[in-house]
Design a protein around this motif. Structure first.
Motif, PDB file in Angstrom:
ATOM      1  N   MET A   1       0.840  -1.197   0.000  1.00 49.94           N
ATOM      2  CA  MET A   1       0.000   0.000   0.000  1.00 49.94           C
ATOM      3  C   MET A   1       0.873   1.244   0.000  1.00 49.94           C
ATOM      4  N   SER A   2       0.391   2.259  -0.702  1.00 51.62           N
ATOM      5  CA  SER A   2       1.171   3.485  -0.767  1.00 51.62           C
ATOM      6  C   SER A   2       1.018   4.278   0.516  1.00 51.62           C
ATOM      7  N   ALA A   7      -4.587  12.632   7.242  1.00 55.21           N
ATOM      8  CA  ALA A   7      -5.380  13.852   7.327  1.00 55.21           C
ATOM      9  C   ALA A   7      -6.140  14.085   6.034  1.00 55.21           C
ATOM     10  N   SER A   8      -7.381  14.522   6.152  1.00 58.15           N
ATOM     11  CA  SER A   8      -8.167  14.773   4.943  1.00 58.15           C
ATOM     12  C   SER A   8      -7.781  16.111   4.341  1.00 58.15           C
ATOM     13  N   MET A 137      -7.615   0.357   2.839  1.00 57.77           N
ATOM     14  CA  MET A 137      -7.252   1.430   1.911  1.00 57.77           C
ATOM     15  C   MET A 137      -8.148   2.652   2.105  1.00 57.77           C
ATOM     16  N   LEU A 138      -9.402   2.421   2.373  1.00 59.28           N
ATOM     17  CA  LEU A 138     -10.320   3.536   2.608  1.00 59.28           C
ATOM     18  C   LEU A 138      -9.908   4.315   3.848  1.00 59.28           C
ATOM     19  N   ASP A 139      -9.421   3.630   4.864  1.00 67.05           N
ATOM     20  CA  ASP A 139      -8.939   4.310   6.078  1.00 67.05           C
ATOM     21  C   ASP A 139      -7.729   5.187   5.766  1.00 67.05           C
ATOM     22  N   ILE A 140      -6.920   4.778   4.784  1.00 73.50           N
ATOM     23  CA  ILE A 140      -5.731   5.549   4.413  1.00 73.50           C
ATOM     24  C   ILE A 140      -6.090   6.711   3.496  1.00 73.50           C
ATOM     25  N   ILE A 141      -6.867   6.433   2.454  1.00 71.82           N
ATOM     26  CA  ILE A 141      -7.160   7.459   1.436  1.00 71.82           C
ATOM     27  C   ILE A 141      -8.211   8.444   1.905  1.00 71.82           C
TER      28      ILE A 141
END
Length: 440
Positions: A1-2, A7-8, A137-141
């Motif tokens: 994973m990248s 932070a949003s 991934m959703l938690d990261i992006i």
């Protein structure tokens, strides 16, 4: 994973210029497209369509991410290949790669036993491991919008995860995956008009997950209506047609063809039974030898045995020429009329709107989404996909056209081509985003 900051991104205002040149304000969004494959090893036109849309949205100022699958152990190599191909990096969408969580990678052209295929499709009904990967991934992006599209290999289990993330969820229907185990609604040489017992199971499982979708998009009204008719989603769900981008620039003016000048009819695409090339060859062999000179060129590749069968069918007719693979620009620049003879209910063949961009009229079968974009007498002609004699009549119609009428068709095709330009398509997509957030 990248790696990426948790932070949003703060929302900013970006400029959107409409087709009439009016500048409006559009909120920048973080958008995540989820699709099974992507360049440079894309499988099918859907990946190309997602790519052109995603890159156009980056140009508009959106923060765009792509999440795709790869064979297990090849995630890093797939990401490197994307960087080397220029599909990710500065000014491009951010690419993320996950391993497929099933028993094999289904796009390597290797033959599998019916038993292995059955296991693969069973796992694909509810792939909890793929759902877990997507959740991480959703938690990261942390996207504002998730747009799923061609998700075999992920399964519809990821729709629940996308909804739980708090993002707005769009699902774009580019095939029949939600209601058909083969994704094609085509079996034994015929288009399916109802769901078989196996597909009813698939549709039932997927229907429970499509309740999580906030908005459905489809590249043709035919595909949207087929899904709704078979219960993929209810009347309460908004659904709109979202055409794809033709990323090639439009030619500057319509074509001219002198009275009596030789004509070249052309087919370009995959050579397979669903594409109707057999009907096309049957049709042209019915045409008279005399009159205006003409040729049919067939560009594309397919399974070698099938291609040899097509060549045998056309043997002895010097008017039919097989070109093999050809660059699209070379093909379109050398033909006068494009023929799209599919017998399968294709959602919307890319060849039609690519031809329009070159000011080329199209003769297309009356299947799938074709009638929505081909206007008889204006941009081309339609015929019954199973009727070789009617196709022959349409080809003969163009053979006898005076120069003025051909120019009329060419101008109509080029005008319709403007609907598929990047600006027009992305304007429409952004309008869907606005409605999605306004409705919340």
């Amino acid at each position: 994973m990248s790696d990426m900051s948790m932070a949003s991104i703060s929302m900013t205002s970006i400029s959107m210029t409409g087709r009439n040149g009016d500048s409006t304000s559009m909120t920048s969004r973080r958008i995540l497209f989820i699709i099974r494959s992507y360049r440079p090893d894309q499988v099918g036109g859907g990946a190309k369509s997602v790519q052109t849309l995603a890159e156009g949205l980056v140009e508009r100022g959106h923060d765009v991410h792509i999440l795709r699958l790869a064979p297990r152990g090849e995630e890093a190599a797939t990401l490197r290949a994307g960087m080397e191909a220029g599909v990710t990096g500065p000014g491009k969408p951010t690419l993320h790669v996950l391993p497929i969580r099933n028993i094999y990678w289904p796009y390597d052209k290797r033959r599998r036993s019916p038993a292995m295929k059955a296991v693969w499709h069973t796992l694909d009904l509810w792939n909890f491991r793929a759902a877990r990967d997507v959740r991480q991934m959703l938690d990261i992006i942390r996207p504002d919008v998730v747009n799923t599209s061609i998700i075999d290999g992920f399964s519809t289990a990821i729709l629940r995860e996308a909804k739980r993330s708090g993002a707005r969820l769009i699902h774009t229907m580019r095939d029949y995956y939600l209601i058909c185990s083969r994704s094609g609604m085509y079996r034994a040489g015929e288009n399916c008009t109802s769901l078989c017992s196996g597909c009813k199971v698939v549709a039932g499982v997927n229907r429970r997950q499509t309740r999580n979708v906030d908005m459905f998009l489809s590249n043709s009204a035919f595909v949207a209506e087929t899904h709704r008719r078979h219960g993929a989603f209810g009347d309460d769900k908004p659904c709109a047609v979202q055409w794809n981008v033709n990323d090639r620039p439009l030619v500057p003016e319509p074509r001219a063809l002198a009275d009596g000048a030789p004509m070249v009819f052309g087919y370009i695409g995959r050579l397979a039974p669903t594409k109707g090339v057999e009907k096309l060859i049957e049709a042209v062999r019915q045409l008279p030898q005399g009159g205006r000179p003409w040729t049919l060129v067939i560009a594309g590749d397919g399974e070698p045995g099938y291609v040899e069968g097509l060549k045998a069918q056309a043997a002895g007719d010097p008017r039919v020429k097989f070109l093999g693979w050809q660059a699209a620009e070379d093909f379109y620049g050398a033909v006068d009329v494009v023929i799209c003879p599919s017998v399968y209910n294709e959602p919307l063949p890319r060849v039609i709107y690519e031809a329009y961009g070159f000011a080329l009229p199209v003769v297309a079968s009356r299947v799938g989404g074709n009638p929505e974009v081909v206007t008889p007498g204006e941009t081309g002609e339609l015929y019954d996909g199973e009727d070789a004699a009617e196709l022959a009549e349409k080809i003969q119609h163009f053979r006898t056209l005076p120069a003025e009428t051909y120019a009329h068709y060419s101008a109509g095709a080029l005008d319709m081509g403007g609907v598929f330009t990047s600006g027009a398509v992305i304007d429409r997509y952004e309008s869907h985003l606005e409605k999605l957030f306004d409705a919340a």
